[in-house]
Design a protein around this motif. Structure first.
Motif, mmCIF file in Angstrom:
data_model
loop_
_atom_site.group_PDB
_atom_site.id
_atom_site.type_symbol
_atom_site.label_atom_id
_atom_site.label_comp_id
_atom_site.label_asym_id
_atom_site.label_seq_id
_atom_site.Cartn_x
_atom_site.Cartn_y
_atom_site.Cartn_z
ATOM 1 N N SER A 94 0.861 -1.171 0.000
ATOM 2 C CA SER A 94 0.000 0.000 0.000
ATOM 3 C C SER A 94 0.899 1.223 0.000
ATOM 4 O O SER A 94 1.691 1.418 0.917
ATOM 5 N N PHE A 95 0.772 2.050 -1.030
ATOM 6 C CA PHE A 95 1.723 3.145 -1.183
ATOM 7 C C PHE A 95 1.218 4.465 -0.624
ATOM 8 O O PHE A 95 1.980 5.307 -0.226
ATOM 9 N N LEU A 96 -0.093 4.647 -0.628
ATOM 10 C CA LEU A 96 -0.642 5.952 -0.309
ATOM 11 C C LEU A 96 -1.731 5.826 0.739
ATOM 12 O O LEU A 96 -2.344 4.795 0.901
ATOM 13 N N GLY A 98 -5.559 7.162 2.089
ATOM 14 C CA GLY A 98 -6.789 7.358 1.336
ATOM 15 C C GLY A 98 -7.381 6.066 0.883
ATOM 16 O O GLY A 98 -7.104 5.008 1.429
ATOM 17 N N ASN A 99 -8.201 6.089 -0.132
ATOM 18 C CA ASN A 99 -8.959 4.932 -0.553
ATOM 19 C C ASN A 99 -8.263 4.113 -1.623
ATOM 20 O O ASN A 99 -8.844 3.196 -2.169
ATOM 21 N N PRO A 101 -6.630 1.349 -3.412
ATOM 22 C CA PRO A 101 -6.527 -0.061 -3.073
ATOM 23 C C PRO A 101 -5.083 -0.532 -3.028
ATOM 24 O O PRO A 101 -4.203 0.081 -3.578
ATOM 25 N N LEU A 102 -4.907 -1.654 -2.367
ATOM 26 C CA LEU A 102 -3.602 -2.260 -2.269
ATOM 27 C C LEU A 102 -3.166 -2.818 -3.607
ATOM 28 O O LEU A 102 -3.979 -3.154 -4.453
ATOM 29 N N PHE A 104 -1.256 -5.919 -5.416
ATOM 30 C CA PHE A 104 -0.876 -7.308 -5.163
ATOM 31 C C PHE A 104 0.228 -7.760 -6.110
ATOM 32 O O PHE A 104 0.217 -7.436 -7.300
ATOM 33 N N TYR B 34 -14.580 -4.515 -1.104
ATOM 34 C CA TYR B 34 -13.876 -4.769 -2.358
ATOM 35 C C TYR B 34 -14.373 -6.070 -2.993
ATOM 36 O O TYR B 34 -14.692 -7.030 -2.302
ATOM 37 N N LEU B 46 -8.457 -6.342 -9.034
ATOM 38 C CA LEU B 46 -9.484 -5.570 -8.361
ATOM 39 C C LEU B 46 -10.571 -5.190 -9.349
ATOM 40 O O LEU B 46 -10.286 -4.629 -10.406
ATOM 41 N N TYR B 49 -14.492 -1.256 -5.726
ATOM 42 C CA TYR B 49 -14.381 -0.999 -4.299
ATOM 43 C C TYR B 49 -15.356 0.108 -3.919
ATOM 44 O O TYR B 49 -15.776 0.901 -4.767
ATOM 45 N N THR B 97 -9.188 4.110 5.855
ATOM 46 C CA THR B 97 -8.555 4.616 4.642
ATOM 47 C C THR B 97 -7.050 4.764 4.787
ATOM 48 O O THR B 97 -6.372 5.134 3.858
ATOM 49 N N LYS B 99 -3.148 3.778 4.928
ATOM 50 C CA LYS B 99 -2.458 2.830 4.069
ATOM 51 C C LYS B 99 -2.057 1.569 4.799
ATOM 52 O O LYS B 99 -1.680 0.580 4.177
#
Lengths: 114, 114
Positions: A94-96, A98-99, A101-102, A104, B34, B46, B49, B97, B99
């Protein structure tokens, strides 16, 4: 660009020998990192997570992972493999905040030979 | 404790038929929800979400849609299934939310379109 790479699609070890599953990431930000395990026809289970605390993270079932910023790696290890460890393993980043998404990795299939 | 329920576990549907997969979460409020798809031999993709009731973000354009009629209910639908819709569908939730919020997965639905 931000990405996560699992270096081996398949790893095979003998029961009782060490396990090493490799994961590298690419990011301009400080990431959070996770390892998940998936047994056949099951959902993913969280093994461990790194969230900028201790760089060596201990998880369930004897697994641990070490965050190495200089190498941008988060490899998963276990001292002694059990037959029940045979499964698919996913490195997730997870880089950021907020919402967002991760992200993979594509997964590493671990086989354990008796 | 929080739990996630996903059903059915397996489903075989003919091409052109509709689809409805349901996911519910218990023990938490206002989760992020998700839908992922896992095709054979591939990683997780994904699909959708949601950060709240009626709020759906689509990651991949396709003939699938998602809805969130209640806070802890997430539904994946299709009006007409394609052969390429076959796969393993996973519902997941996260608590916030930030990370470092990990995903928690259901046990998945194996969909075979014939």
């Amino acid at each position: 660009a931000q990405s996560v790479t699992q270096l081996d699609s398949h790893v095979s070890v003998s029961e009782g020998t060490p396990v090493l599953l490799r994961c590298n990431y690419s990011s301009s930000y400080s990431p959070s990192l996770f390892w998940y395990v998936q047994h056949p026809n099951k959902g993913l289970q969280l093994l461990l997570k790194y969230t900028s605390a201790a760089t060596l993270v201990k998880g369930i079932n004897g697994f641990e992972a070490e965050f190495k910023k200089s190498e941008t790696s988060f490899h998963l290890t276990k001292p002694s493999a059990h037959m029940s460890d045979a499964a698919e393993y996913f490195c997730v980043v997870s880089f950021l905040s907020g919402n967002t998404p991760l992200v993979f990795g594509k997964g590493t299939r671990l086989s354990v030979i008796a | 404790s929080q739990t996630i329920h996903q059903w059915p576990a397996t489903l075989v549907q003919p091409v052109g038929s509709p689809l409805s997969l349901e996911c519910t979460v218990e023990g938490t409020s206002n989760p992020n929800l998700y839908w992922y798809r896992q095709a054979a031999g591939r990683g997780l993709q994904l699909l959708f979400y949601s950060v709240g009731i009626g709020q759906i973000s689509s990651e991949v354009p396709q003939n699938l849609s998602a809805s969130r009629p209640q806070d802890r209910q997430f539904i994946l639908s299709s009006k007409k299934l394609l052969l390429s819709d076959s796969g393993f569908y996973l519902c997941a939730w996260s608590s916030g939310t930030a990370k470092n919020s990990p995903l928690h997965f259901g046990n998945g639905t194996r969909l075979t379109v014939t």
